[in-house]
Write a protein that holds these residues in place. Structure first.
Motif, short mmCIF file in Angstrom:
data_model
loop_
_atom_site.label_atom_id
_atom_site.label_comp_id
_atom_site.label_asym_id
_atom_site.label_seq_id
_atom_site.Cartn_x
_atom_site.Cartn_y
_atom_site.Cartn_z
N LEU A 14 0.82 -1.21 0.00
CA LEU A 14 0.00 0.00 0.00
C LEU A 14 0.85 1.26 0.00
O LEU A 14 0.33 2.37 -0.10
CB LEU A 14 -0.92 0.02 1.23
CG LEU A 14 -1.90 -1.15 1.37
CD1 LEU A 14 -2.81 -0.93 2.56
CD2 LEU A 14 -2.74 -1.31 0.10
N GLY A 15 2.14 1.11 0.15
CA GLY A 15 3.01 2.29 0.22
C GLY A 15 2.71 3.12 1.45
O GLY A 15 2.69 4.35 1.41
N TYR A 16 2.47 2.44 2.54
CA TYR A 16 2.08 3.14 3.77
C TYR A 16 3.28 3.77 4.47
O TYR A 16 4.35 3.18 4.56
CB TYR A 16 1.39 2.15 4.72
CG TYR A 16 1.21 2.68 6.11
CD1 TYR A 16 0.29 3.69 6.37
CD2 TYR A 16 1.94 2.17 7.18
CE1 TYR A 16 0.13 4.18 7.65
CE2 TYR A 16 1.78 2.65 8.46
CZ TYR A 16 0.87 3.66 8.69
OH TYR A 16 0.71 4.14 9.95
N SER A 17 3.07 4.99 4.93
CA SER A 17 4.08 5.68 5.72
C SER A 17 3.34 6.27 6.92
O SER A 17 2.39 7.03 6.75
CB SER A 17 4.72 6.77 4.87
OG SER A 17 5.66 7.49 5.61
N PRO A 18 3.74 5.93 8.13
CA PRO A 18 3.00 6.37 9.32
C PRO A 18 2.93 7.89 9.39
O PRO A 18 3.92 8.57 9.12
CB PRO A 18 3.82 5.83 10.49
CG PRO A 18 4.77 4.86 9.94
CD PRO A 18 4.93 5.16 8.48
#
Lengths: 332, 332
Positions: A44-48
């Motif tokens: 998902l290309g998640y970055s907090p």
DNA sequence: GTGAAAGCGCTAACAC
DNA sequence: GTGTTAGCGCTTTCAC
């Protein structure tokens, strides 16, 4: 639009807590869930979102550096030193410049008050001791380059008095007896300390600081030129000059050359800071080095320690300077 | 410990919503409540926590500048320009340096991904066009100083080709026909464009860019010296030199002086950037000025406009440069 | 004009 | 080892 921890949890079929655990790696998570989460994060290309994280953690791991003048490479070099240490310990260093005005400095301090940053380093501040002490009670602050008398605040500088002494001795040892001093008249301590040290060196050689050989104004490099003009109009011009900053010294050097003097022979010049430009003048400029990287690392380390402790270390640290003789100083 | 909006509300005997309204000044609040709130804020020394505010607003009003080298005054000057515009429009500018390495640049980009900042300005990036285009789809980014071919990203630079041409013409007009070029061989566009413009100027005078007069390596200032060594060992050394950066030019100038040449007479030198140091060399250095403040203001304005709009302006803007002739260039 | 309450994205205490 | 949930401090809808 933006992918959040919830999205990752839903996609991975686990709870947000599990995702958080994997991301922060402190709590125990089964290898299978961990792998699943990591894959989903990747996919998902998640970055907090750090705003959420920091709000919850009540800290940002960011340190602000407020400097009077961002174009002075000395300050930026110190920032590099801070970054070196910060990087290893999870802190980011950001910078802001105050143009040496109290109003702008105060404005930037808001980032400390509103918790945008965890701490602040002031490179020569316009705040007085009382204000600094009050601030230091509630926030993590440090001074660098320039201490403030009476401020009970973590401070990192060179030993300016000793450095001034050492510069003076270097010229005296070369045989110079008539030495001009280009200083700065301000509330700033460092320039005064350097002058005091310089005067101590003179006394050791049985000399006094002659007012005619004393030119004190601001850090504006133009004063290097004005000082030389004044000195050279004297019946007995100095054979050497010590300036409290490399920029002042460089401008003085330029003026000397324009006057037809051979710098390093007719007149010796020594500056202060050891900015990289020192090696690009003609001749190259002698100076007293401030160990920028070391200073940056030290102030970052001490400040970060303060941030993560409830007992504040408000000591005054000095780092070793070094006299560097180059082409601009020669024997009398 | 820290005083929050709740404390203010409780103390003032109003709801948090009212406090928020007073603080943000957009919604209507009775003058009496407003006064009460303001007094309470003052009394408690309340400063709104920006993490909470920004989390809720989903923006931080902070722009990050990533530069390859924080010690280069050119970049810092551009930041000052950005700050000038940002200040007026409620944005803070923070800086980080990448040491021109992709890994560090990527690390800093996390501040964009994790919403610590609203946008980013890259001063000469190591990302390729494809990566930049992908990033620009999801985030607000701008390039400054150095464009990337094929990158459809908001960019602000001088017209490097024309600037190179103008520098060349300036030397040709002074009668120089053998002109050395100190350039940079890299993926960076600007140095190549400057060379192309320079070559165009030569062609206009019926000359070709002689490979013997071409020295291209990195921005490391040492190359200024190496270039001069090479040029001066030629059977017919150039009578003028154009370097694509002031630092290269300054180092070249120093080497010429060391070789006993009178710069501005035996050999003319022109640099690029117009850093403040240009006036401190002997003789002072001719150059092509990049209008840093203007560039900073423009890139800040365009980027902030992008941040606050859903249609992105990804145009390529050029700002006017200016040839400044000083002591280092004279007639042939 | 004002207050109650939801929710921004995240971590961590607590329960299981 | 994992999920549920409260809550960090703030803004902003929605009622009234």
């Amino acid at each position: 639009m933006s992918v959040t921890i919830k999205d990752v949890a839903r996609e991975a079929g686990v709870s947000v807590a599990t995702v958080s655990r994997v991301l922060n790696g402190n709590s125990s998570v089964s290898e299978s869930s961990a792998k699943l989460v990591r894959e989903t994060v990747e996919r998902l290309g998640y970055s907090p979102n750090f705003l959420g994280r920091n709000l919850r953690k009540r800290s940002t791991n960011v340190i602000l550096v407020i400097m009077p003048n961002a174009e002075h490479s000395l300050y930026m070099k110190i920032c590099v030193g801070m970054q070196t240490y910060g990087q290893k310990h999870g802190y980011d260093i950001i910078t802001a410049s105050s143009n040496a005005t109290n109003a702008v400095e105060s404005r930037h301090m808001n980032m400390v008050f509103n918790k945008t940053v965890d701490g602040v380093v002031l490179m020569g501040t316009s705040f007085d001791a009382q204000t600094l002490n009050r601030l230091a009670d509630n926030y993590d602050i440090a001074l660098c380059c320039e201490g403030v008398t009476g401020a009970n605040v973590l401070t990192v500088t060179v030993d300016d008095e000793q450095a001034g002494y050492d510069a003076g001795i270097a010229l005296l040892k070369k045989g110079h007896r008539k030495i001009g001093f280009i200083g700065v008249r301000s509330t700033a301590l460092s320039a005064t300390l350097r002058r005091n040290g310089f005067a101590r060196a003179l006394r050791e050689y049985g000399l006094e600081l002659d007012p005619a050989y004393l030119y004190e104004n601001t850090y504006d490099d133009e004063n290097g030129e004005l000082a030389i003009e004044r000195f050279m109009s004297l019946p007995e011009p100095p054979t050497a000059v010590f300036a409290v900053s490399d920029l002042l010294a460089m401008r003085a050097l330029k003026k000397c050359v324009e006057l037809g003097l051979t710098v390093g022979k007719d007149i010796s010049i020594i500056g202060f800071d050891n900015i990289s430009m020192c090696e690009l003048t003609n001749p190259s400029l002698s100076t007293v080095e401030q160990p920028c990287l070391k200073m940056g690392e030290l102030v970052a380390r001490k400040l970060i320690e303060n941030i993560n402790s409830d007992t504040k270390d408000n000591k005054y640290y000095t780092v070793p300077h070094r006299v560097i003789l180059r082409g601009s100083t020669g024997d009398k």
